[in-house]
Design an enzyme around this catalytic site. Structure first.
Site, PDB file in Angstrom:
ATOM      1  CG  ASP A 133      41.927  24.506  49.748  1.00  0.00           C
ATOM      2  OD1 ASP A 133      41.682  24.528  50.952  1.00  0.00           O
ATOM      3  OD2 ASP A 133      41.563  25.384  48.939  1.00  0.00           O
ATOM      4  CD  GLU A 143      45.429  25.162  51.037  1.00  0.00           C
ATOM      5  OE1 GLU A 143      45.237  24.428  52.012  1.00  0.00           O
ATOM      6  OE2 GLU A 143      45.831  24.749  49.928  1.00  0.00           O
ATOM      7  CG  ASP A 203      46.802  27.138  44.638  1.00  0.00           C
ATOM      8  OD1 ASP A 203      45.647  26.911  44.253  1.00  0.00           O
ATOM      9  OD2 ASP A 203      47.301  26.616  45.646  1.00  0.00           O
ATOM     10  CG  HIS A 257      39.105  45.844  34.227  1.00  0.00           C
ATOM     11  ND1 HIS A 257      37.941  46.565  34.306  1.00  0.00           N
ATOM     12  CD2 HIS A 257      39.729  46.002  35.424  1.00  0.00           C
ATOM     13  CE1 HIS A 257      37.862  47.143  35.486  1.00  0.00           C
ATOM     14  NE2 HIS A 257      38.929  46.828  36.180  1.00  0.00           N
ATOM     15  CB  CYS A 261      33.589  44.798  29.797  1.00  0.00           C
ATOM     16  SG  CYS A 261      33.582  45.745  31.322  1.00  0.00           S
ATOM     17  CB  SER A 270      30.270  42.803  33.261  1.00  0.00           C
ATOM     18  OG  SER A 270      30.025  41.758  32.416  1.00  0.00           O
ATOM     19  CB  SER A 324      30.367  46.797  39.999  1.00  0.00           C
ATOM     20  OG  SER A 324      30.099  48.159  39.873  1.00  0.00           O
TER      21      SER A 324
END
Lengths: 438, 374
Positions: B66, B105, B107, B151, B193, B219, B221
Site C-alpha cells: 500500500d 487504503e 489515498d 468517462h 471511451c 468502451s 460496460s
C-alpha cells in the site's frame, strides 16, 4: 477651526495606521471593489520589479500606471511604511484641499447672495432659502470629515490604491480653480487627465468658474469668451504635451500610451468591479465590441455639454455633478472614486428640504456596500452564486448613485427656481400650485 | 587437486550464472509503484470504482504494498446510500468477488481527486505538508503502473464531471517525470471511451500504453447486477481482471499476452496499445514487472564474478540509449549571476521634471521667493 481640523486629521491617521498594521491590510488590498487593474498596488510593485529586471514594465498586461507614478515610487516600493504614509498623505492632502476650498468658497457665494439680495432679485417668501454664514460655518470641517472618515476612503487608503493619488490631484485642481489661479488649475487638470482620461470633462466647469470670477459673460458671440477659452486650452494642452513628452524620456519608449490610455479606453481586462463595463463585455460578440465600447465611453463625456449649459451660473455644482458622472461611468471605478464626490454632500445640505429620495438612496448604498463582499464570496468561493448576483448588486449600487446625483440636481434646480419665483407658488387664481420636473 | 570434470562443470555453471545474471538485471527496475485513478463520481458510475478497485486488488495481491500504491477514488461506492450491500464493491454479478475488503487504503478520496492533484502526484510537486501516503516517491529505477478509468472523449478524460485533463497535459506530465528521473519504465492503461486518444501524444521514452478502445469507439460496460442495480464493471477491465487472476508472482507471462486480452468479440471495442516509445521488446517484458513487486531473489552457492560487464540476454544490437537531460548548471549560476541593478530614471528626465516644477512654482508664487532659497 484649526483645532477640530487637527483632531480630525489625527483620528483619521490613527484609523488608517491601525488598519494598516492589522492583518486586514492584505485582505483589503485584494478586494476588487477597492482596487482595480489601473490602481492596484500589487501591480505597481510588479511593474517596478519588472523594471529592475531590465524589462519594460508595460510588457504584458500587468502594469497600467503612468510613468510619473514609476518615478514617484521607484525609490519607495521597498519600504512599506513610507509608501503607506504617502497614501495617507495623499488622503490628507485631499481633505485639506477640500477644507480650504470651502473656506474660500463661502465668502464668494455670500457675496453673490448679497448682491442678489440688494438687487431685490429674491421675492420675499424665499428668504428662508438663503444661506447664512452661521449655518455654513462648519461646512468645511464637515466636508473634510466626510472625506477622511468615509469607510470607502479608509479602505482605499489601506489598500494603497493609487486612486488616492488621483483624488489628491483632482482636489488640488479644484483648490487652484477656486483660488483663481488659471495656470495651476490647468496644470493640475492636465495631471489628472494624464492619470486617467476622464477628468478632461472638468475643463468646462473650470472654464465657467474662471469666467464667472473674471466677469466674462458666457456668450458665444463675445470675443473675450473665446479668448479665455483659447488661453485655458492652450495652457492645458501645452502642459499635457509637455507631460507626455517627459514620460517618453523616462523609459525611452512610447509603449506606455497603449498600456495606459489604450487600456482605459478599450477595456480589455474584465475583472469584476463596481462598474458597468465588465459584465457587458464579458459576453459581447467581437463583431459588436467596438460599437458598444464607443457607446459606453461616450456616455461619460456626453453629459458635459448639456450640464454645462444648464448649470453655467453654478460651476461648483457642475464640478460636483461631473465628478459624480465620471465616478459612475468610468471604465474601472473603485470606491475611492465614489468617496470623492460623496465628500461634497455636506456643501449642499441646505437642499435637504427638496431632496426626495435620500432615504431610499442611503439604504440602497449601505445595503449594496454590505452585500458586495457577501456575493463575491458566494460566487467565487462557495460556488453557489454566479456573476449575475454580483452584477445585480453592482447595477443597484450604480443606480443608487445615479439616483443620488439626479436627486441633488433636481433639488438644486428647484431651489434656484424658488429663489427667483418665491417659495410658495401660486397659480393665477391664487390657489396653490405644484411643481413638476419635466 | 580438483577433478578437471568438476572444474569444467563449475566453469560452465559460472558462465550460465553470469548469463542468468544478465537476465537477472535485464529489466532495470528495483521498485514498483502504481497510481490507480477513478475519475467519476455518482452511483451510476459504480463500475469505474469497481474497475479501479479490482486492479488495486490484483496489484496488491502480486506484491506491491500500500505504501507504493496511490489510489484515487472520486466517490465512495461502498458506503453510498444506494448500495444495498454496504461496505462492499462487487466486480462480478451474483456478488462473487468483493474487491473492497477490509484492507483497502484510499489515498485521494472524493473531491480530492482533481486534475491538479493527479498531475501533482505524477510530477511530485506537492506542498510540503502532504503525507507520504499521498506522494508518488518514485525514482529512476521505479516501474510505474498508471491506470485511469472514467468517462473520456477524443483527447480528454473527464474528472468529477467538472473538469478534464487533455492528452497533451498528460504527455507533458510524463515528460516532466522523465526529466526529473521519476521512472524507469511506465505502463499506462486507460479504460474509457476513445481511450486510445489519450496515449497518442506521449513523447517520452520508456512508456508502454494500453487502451480499451480506439478513437471513435466507446468502451462498453460488462453486465449489470439486478440486485445492486448498476453495471458492475467495464468489459476491458473485467477481462483484464480475469487474465490477472491467473498471474502469480512467479509467472513468466509477458506483455504480448496482455495485448491479446479482450478481443473485439468480447469487448465490442478494439483495444489498442502503443509500444514504439518502449526500449525493450514487449515479449521480454513480464507482467509482474509492472503489476507485481517481484523481488528477484536467487539463491546460489557459487561466487559470481561480476567484474565482467553484464551482457543483455538477447545479444542484439543495443538500441540507441536515451540519456537524461543535463542537470541545471547550478554551479555556474551561483557564481556567475550578474548582480541585480536597480533601475534609475534617466538624468534628463529628473532634470526636466524638476525644472518644470520650479518654473510653475515661481510663476505662481512670484520671483520674490527666490531670494529666500539662495
Amino acid at each position: 477651526m484649526a483645532a477640530p481640523l487637527t483632531l480630525l486629521l489625527i483620528v483619521a491617521v490613527t484609523i488608517r495606521a491601525a488598519l494598516f498594521r492589522s492583518s486586514l491590510a492584505e485582505l483589503i488590498a485584494e478586494r476588487v471593489e477597492v482596487v482595480s487593474p489601473i490602481t492596484a498596488w500589487k501591480r505597481v510593485v510588479e511593474g517596478l520589479a519588472l523594471l529592475d529586471l531590465g524589462v519594460s514594465p508595460y510588457s504584458g498586461d500587468v502594469f497600467h500606471e503612468t510613468p510619473l507614478i514609476i518615478y514617484m515610487f521607484h525609490f519607495l516600493v521597498d519600504y512599506a511604511e513610507i509608501t503607506f504614509m504617502t497614501f495617507v498623505f495623499g488622503a490628507l492632502c485631499v481633505c485639506i484641499c477640500f477644507f480650504f476650498i470651502y473656506l474660500s468658497l463661502m465668502p464668494f457665494q455670500f457675496r453673490k447672495q448679497k448682491f442678489a439680495l440688494e438687487a431685490d432679485r429674491y421675492p420675499m417668501d424665499s428668504l428662508e432659502l438663503i444661506r447664512s454664514p452661521k449655518e455654513m460655518y462648519y461646512v468645511p470641517l464637515k466636508v473634510a470629515m466626510f472625506y477622511l472618515l468615509n469607510p470607502f476612503t479608509i479602505l482605499s487608503c489601506v489598500a494603497k490604491s493609487t486612486c488616492g493619488l488621483n483624488n489628491a490631484v483632482l482636489a488640488l485642481f479644484f483648490l487652484s480653480t477656486i483660488k483663481g489661479n488659471v495656470l495651476l488649475s490647468a496644470i493640475f487638470l492636465c495631471l489628472a487627465t494624464y492619470q486617467s482620461i476622464y477628468p478632461i470633462t472638468l475643463c468646462a466647469p473650470a472654464m465657467l468658474y474662471f469666467m464667472q470670477r473674471q466677469y466674462i459673460p458666457v456668450n458665444f458671440h463675445r470675443v473675450s469668451f473665446w479668448w479665455f477659452i483659447v488661453q485655458y486650452l492652450f495652457m492645458y494642452l501645452g502642459s499635457l504635451f509637455v507631460l507626455i513628452c517627459l514620460s517618453f524620456f523616462l523609459l525611452g519608449s512610447w509603449d506606455y500610451l497603449p498600456s495606459v490610455y489604450g487600456f482605459i479606453l478599450s477595456v480589455p481586462d474584465l475583472t469584476p468591479n463596481i462598474g458597468l463595463f465588465w459584465y457587458f463585455f464579458a459576453e459581447m460578440f467581437e463583431h459588436f465590441r467596438l460599437f458598444f465600447l464607443c457607446v459606453f465611453q461616450i456616455n461619460v463625456f456626453f453629459y458635459t455639454i448639456p450640464l454645462s449649459i444648464k448649470l453655467k451660473e453654478h460651476p461648483v455644482f457642475l464640478i460636483f455633478m461631473q465628478l459624480a458622472v465620471i465616478s459612475i461611468f468610468k471604465s474601472y471605478p473603485t470606491v475611492g472614486d465614489v468617496a470623492l464626490y460623496l465628500a461634497f454632500l455636506p456643501v449642499w445640505s441646505h437642499l435637504h428640504r427638496f431632496l426626495r429620495n435620500i432615504f431610499l438612496v442611503s439604504c440602497v448604498l449601505l445595503a449594496c456596500s454590505a452585500l458586495f463582499p457577501v456575493l463575491w464570496h458566494l460566487w467565487i468561493y462557495a460556488g453557489s452564486a454566479n456573476s449575475n448576483f454580483y452584477y445585480a448588486i453592482t447595477l443597484l449600487f450604480n443606480v443608487a448613485q445615479i439616483l443620488l446625483v439626479s436627486d441633488y440636481f433636481y433639488a438644486f434646480l428647484r431651489r434656484e427656481h424658488h429663489l427667483t419665483n418665491g417659495l410658495y407658488l401660486k397659480r393665477k387664481d391664487g390657489s396653490e400650485a405644484t411643481l413638476i420636473l419635466k | 587437486n580438483i577433478n578437471p570434470c568438476v572444474q569444467i562443470i563449475i566453469h560452465l555453471l559460472s558462465v550460465i550464472s553470469q548469463n542468468s545474471a544478465g537476465q537477472f538485471f535485464s529489466s532495470g527496475h528495483t521498485n514498483n509503484w502504481a497510481v490507480l485513478v477513478c475519475t467519476s463520481r455518482f452511483w451510476f458510475n459504480y463500475r469505474h470504482v469497481a474497475n479501479t478497485l479490482s486492479v488495486y486488488r490484483s496489484v496488491k495481491r502480486l506484491g506491491i504494498p500500500d505504501s507504493h500504491i496511490v489510489l484515487m477514488l472520486a466517490d465512495d461506492m461502498a458506503c453510498n446510500h444506494r448500495n444495498p450491500k454496504p461496505a462492499t464493491v462487487f466486480s462480478h454479478k451474483n456478488m462473487e468477488l468483493n474487491v473492497y475488503g477490509d484492507d483497502v487504503e484510499v489515498d485521494y478520496r472524493g473531491y480530492e481527486v482533481t486534475v491538479e492533484n493527479f498531475l501533482r502526484v505524477l510530477t511530485g510537486r506537492l506542498p510540503p505538508s502532504t503525507p507520504r501516503s499521498k506522494r508518488l516517491l518514485s525514482d529512476d529505477r521505479s516501474n510505474i503502473l498508471i491506470y485511469l478509468t472514467g468517462h473520456g472523449g477524443n483527447g480528454f478524460l473527464k474528472f468529477q464531471d467538472s473538469e478534464e485533463i487533455s492528452n497533451v497535459e498528460l504527455a507533458d506530465a510524463f515528460e516532466q517525470m522523465w526529466q526529473k528521473r521519476r521512472y524507469n519504465e511506465l505502463l499506462f492503461i486507460i479504460d474509457t471511451c476513445q481511450g486510445a486518444s489519450m496515449y497518442e501524444r506521449f513523447y517520452s521514452p520508456n512508456i508502454m500504453a494500453l487502451a480499451s478502445s480506439q478513437v471513435g469507439e466507446d468502451s462498453l460496460s460488462h453486465q449489470p447486477d439486478l440486485a445492486i442495480g448498476v453495471h458492475l464493471m467495464d468489459r476491458y477491465t473485467f477481462y483484464m481482471l480475469e487474465f490477472l487472476e491467473d498471474i502469480h508472482p512467479a509467472s513468466k507471462t509477458n506483455m504480448n499476452d496482455l495485448f491479446k486480452v479482450c478481443p473485439k468479440s468480447q469487448c465490442v471495442s478494439t483495444p489498442g496499445h502503443r509500444t514504439d516509445l518502449f526500449l525493450r521488446d514487449p515479449g521480454s517484458v513480464l507482467i509482474t514487472d509492472f503489476f507485481g513487486s517481484v523481488r528477484k531473489v536467487e539463491l546460489t552457492m557459487d561466487a559470481i564474478n561480476l567484474t565482467d560487464p553484464i551482457n543483455p540476454v538477447n545479444g542484439e544490437e543495443q538500441k540507441e540509449v536515451y540519456s537524461y537531460a543535463d542537470q541545471l548548471p547550478v554551479s555556474e549560476i551561483i557564481h556567475q549571476k550578474p548582480k541585480q541593478k536597480d533601475w534609475h530614471p534617466p538624468d534628463g528626465f529628473i532634470l526636466g521634471l524638476w525644472t518644470l516644477i520650479l518654473l510653475v512654482f515661481f510663476k505662481t508664487y512670484g520671483i520674490k521667493h527666490l531670494k529666500h532659497i539662495f
